[in-house]
Scaffold this active site. Structure first.
Site, PDB file in Angstrom:
ATOM      1  CG  ASP A 201     -12.395  -9.523   2.965  1.00 44.70           C
ATOM      2  OD1 ASP A 201     -12.366  -8.531   2.203  1.00 44.70           O
ATOM      3  OD2 ASP A 201     -11.825  -9.521   4.072  1.00 44.70           O
TER       4      ASP A 201
ATOM      5  CD  GLU B 146      -2.724  -1.273   2.496  1.00 47.08           C
ATOM      6  OE1 GLU B 146      -2.547  -0.454   3.402  1.00 47.08           O
ATOM      7  OE2 GLU B 146      -3.590  -2.162   2.550  1.00 47.08           O
TER       8      GLU B 146
ATOM      9  CG  ASN C   1      -0.619  -7.112  -1.124  1.00 48.49           C
ATOM     10  OD1 ASN C   1      -1.300  -7.697  -1.960  1.00 48.49           O
ATOM     11  ND2 ASN C   1      -1.004  -6.964   0.131  1.00 48.49           N
TER      12      ASN C   1
ATOM     13  CD  GLU D 271      -4.448  -8.269   2.088  1.00 40.38           C
ATOM     14  OE1 GLU D 271      -5.286  -7.629   2.751  1.00 40.38           O
ATOM     15  OE2 GLU D 271      -3.243  -7.975   2.060  1.00 40.38           O
TER      16      GLU D 271
ATOM     17  CG  HIS E 110      -9.730  -6.260   1.600  1.00 41.16           C
ATOM     18  ND1 HIS E 110      -9.897  -7.383   2.374  1.00 41.16           N
ATOM     19  CD2 HIS E 110      -8.411  -5.956   1.665  1.00 41.16           C
ATOM     20  CE1 HIS E 110      -8.735  -7.750   2.889  1.00 41.16           C
ATOM     21  NE2 HIS E 110      -7.808  -6.902   2.471  1.00 41.16           N
TER      22      HIS E 110
END
Ligand code: XIL
Length: 329
Positions: free
Chosen positions: A227, A112, A160, A225, A196
């Protein structure tokens, strides 16, 4: 110091058996982060990270490492002077990557580092005070990648990131960095797209276009990641609309399919697997939750069946399907 390590969830029967049965790739949620590995300036504590590696080895899984350089890492300001930061980070990357050499096949080296506008985010590592490369654009990112490469030349090195999965100014900034690194032979092997999803309508075609332009540069994509957060009642944690489960399944299916459609998309991870353990509920103070493919009692949800069907066509040979191990108890 960190608390003694009790990887309690590994020994929780439903947790351990579901994890071992369903996945071939594992990634720690928190235990390879600075706060756990580096309890104080002088020490390194690999105990919890080693437990992840041991679980993976016992169940023929591969391990992704997460994460070496992140602006959110909290360092106690009293423990270093700005002039010491470059050495501190160099030492951190070297020690951690060397410790897991041959055990972690891919690292999220950077996490990030870009803002939504596509410019670099201010951070302790970039410019506040930074490792001596403030104002020199992506030079600090390149430096971190080079340190990681020196520590384990065989590990795949990833950048990432979040909220730039579609084509937008943030992913444009990243794309420009990647093009530059590739042109000059910088050590980067892949891009992690966190994925996400906080509403039920991601722009899947734009995400596909973004994956396409990155993979065309010769890097791999890992969905790292995923979800899909659903609206929940804060008091009970129950779903506001039970029909959201179907749409959630569609979103998982669509993202998995877009990964499979690109040869360079080589891993698909969810951020946890059971709603029993997920960061979403606390992050949204109870207003969102139920984001994962299994419910709190480890019953598969429609999202699980959607993923199972999508990966059942033989593509699994190429795409590793994974989940993170849980945070430290
Ligand atoms: C989160 C973990 O899930 C939490 O347990 C922790 O308290 C904070 O970090 N992007 C990332 C992850 O790259 O490391 C974050 O994980 C979630 C957002």
């Amino acid at each position: 110091m960190a608390p003694p390590v009790r990887p309690a969830q590994f020994s929780e029967l439903a947790y351990g058996t579901t994890l071992a049965r369903e996945f071939n790739l594992i990634q720690p949620e928190d235990v390879m982060k600075w706060s756990v590995i580096r309890p104080d300036r002088a020490s390194f504590d690999f105990t919890a990270g080693d437990a992840v590696v041991a679980f993976a080895a016992a169940h023929q899984m591969q391990v992704r490492g997460h994460t070496l350089v992140w602006g959110r890492h909290k360092l106690d300001g009293a423990e270093y002077t700005p002039a010491e930061l470059p050495d501190l980070l160099h030492e951190h990357i070297t020690r951690v990557v060397q410790h897991f050499r041959g055990k972690v096949f891919a690292w999220d080296v950077l996490n990030e580092a870009f803002d939504e506008n596509g410019k670099l985010r201010n951070s302790i590592w970039y410019d506040r005070p930074g490792i001596g490369l403030a104002g020199k654009g992506t030079a600090y990112i390149e430096q971190a990648l080079r340190w990681a490469h020196a520590a384990d030349p065989d590990a795949l090195l990833f950048y990432n990131y979040a909220e730039g999965e579609a084509v937008n100014p943030k992913s444009d900034g990243l794309y420009a960095m990647l093009k530059d690194f590739k042109r000059r032979g910088g050590p980067i092997d892949g891009i992690g797209m966190q994925m996400h999803i906080f509403d039920l309508h991601p722009d899947v075609s734009s995400i596909g276009a973004n994956i396409g332009r990155f993979t065309a540069l010769g890097v791999q994509i890992h969905i790292t990641e995923m979800d899909v957060a659903l609206p929940t009642n804060p008091d009970t944690g129950t779903l506001r609309n039970s029909e959201d489960l179907g749409r959630q399944a569609d979103v998982y299916r669509e993202i998995a399919a877009v990964c499979l459609a690109h040869h360079g998309c080589t891993a698909f991870q969810t951020w946890g697997f059971s709603d029993k353990y997920s960061w979403i509920r606390s992050f949204f103070r109870g207003n969102k939750g139920a984001a994962l493919p299994w419910d709190e009692k480890y019953n598969p949800k429609p999202a699980y069946r959607a993923l199972k069907e999508t990966f059942a066509d033989g593509s699994c040979d190429r795409v590793k399907v994974s989940t993170p191990e849980l945070r430290q108890p």
